[in-house]
Design an enzyme around this catalytic site. Structure first.
Site, PDB file in Angstrom:
ATOM      1  N   GLU A 280       0.815  -1.213   0.000  1.00 57.11           N
ATOM      2  CA  GLU A 280       0.000   0.000   0.000  1.00 57.11           C
ATOM      3  C   GLU A 280       0.854   1.271   0.000  1.00 57.11           C
ATOM      4  O   GLU A 280       0.422   2.320   0.458  1.00 57.11           O
ATOM      5  CB  GLU A 280      -0.966  -0.047   1.183  1.00 57.11           C
TER       6      GLU A 280
ATOM      7  N   TYR B  99     -11.384  16.875  21.213  1.00 58.83           N
ATOM      8  CA  TYR B  99     -10.129  16.365  20.662  1.00 58.83           C
ATOM      9  C   TYR B  99     -10.301  15.752  19.287  1.00 58.83           C
ATOM     10  O   TYR B  99      -9.369  15.748  18.483  1.00 58.83           O
ATOM     11  CB  TYR B  99      -9.488  15.378  21.634  1.00 58.83           C
TER      12      TYR B  99
END
Length: 215
Positions: free
Chosen positions: A75, A121
């Site tokens: 990948e 977050y």
């Protein structure tokens, strides 16, 4: 210890932590990180995150040539697409983690922004997380899909496959990946429960104050 040796050790330490916590299993997932000379260190193909050898990581030079180490992950096009389109990218982490992958399979998920604004977050570290379509593992079209975003996103999930996150360094990429997985878990737990979401004003305040590097 040289910068390269230190980075090799850091990749393997982080990979082992990822594996030990069950964030990716078997020989799945891959990590890359940029070296000071512009080259890359990449986890090898078919290697478990739990048993990586620092000396056997794949080494690429600044021109993208594989010059040392084991054969790299298939990948690589996914990784190089981030480095080529986002100048701030210092590391890329791709996992097959459970909750974000599960969320990518749901029919009503917004492909342009698959995570609801549940926590501060998640906004600060991820911004809008794109769901990309399904690609056969190793298909170069994955990289082309990332390039098509022209560097506008640092976090995405490949449908039926798993998340991929870019960060300014390996630690930042890891923290963002952890946030993506935990927020995906929250999204699944709260599904159909009508949770209170952060308001548009609250989201914009986070973006204004923290100026995250995701868009």
């Amino acid at each position: 210890m040289s910068a390269e040796t230190a980075l090799r050790e850091q990749i393997c330490t982080i990979a082992r932590s990822i594996f030990d916590r069950g964030l990716t299993g078997g020989a799945s997932g891959n990590i890359s990180a940029r070296l000071p000379d512009g080259g890359l260190l990449v986890t090898p193909t078919g290697a478990s995150m739990g048993t990586l050898d620092p000396a056997r990581l794949s080494r690429f030079d600044a021109e993208g040539r594989h010059i040392d180490g084991d054969r790299p992950t298939k990948e690589m096009p996914l990784h190089t697409a981030f480095y080529d389109t986002r100048a701030s990218t210092g590391a890329v982490v791709h996992l097959h983690s459970t909750h974000s992958t599960a969320l990518s399979m749901l029919r009503d998920v917004d492909p342009e922004n698959m995570l609801p604004p549940l926590t501060a977050y998640s906004i600060m570290r991820l911004g809008k997380v794109v769901r990309l379509p399904y690609f056969r593992p190793g298909d170069p079209a994955m990289g082309e899909a990332v390039r098509g975003l022209a560097g506008r996103r640092s976090a995405m999930v490949l449908a039926h496959h798993g998340p991929v996150v870019a960060g300014k360094d390996l630690e930042a990429a890891l923290y963002a990946m952890e946030e993506l997985e935990e927020t995906s878990k929250l999204a699944l737990l709260l599904r159909d429960r009508d949770p209170v979401l952060l308001s548009d004003a609250e989201v914009m305040e986070l973006v204004r104050i923290h100026k995250p590097d995701w868009d």
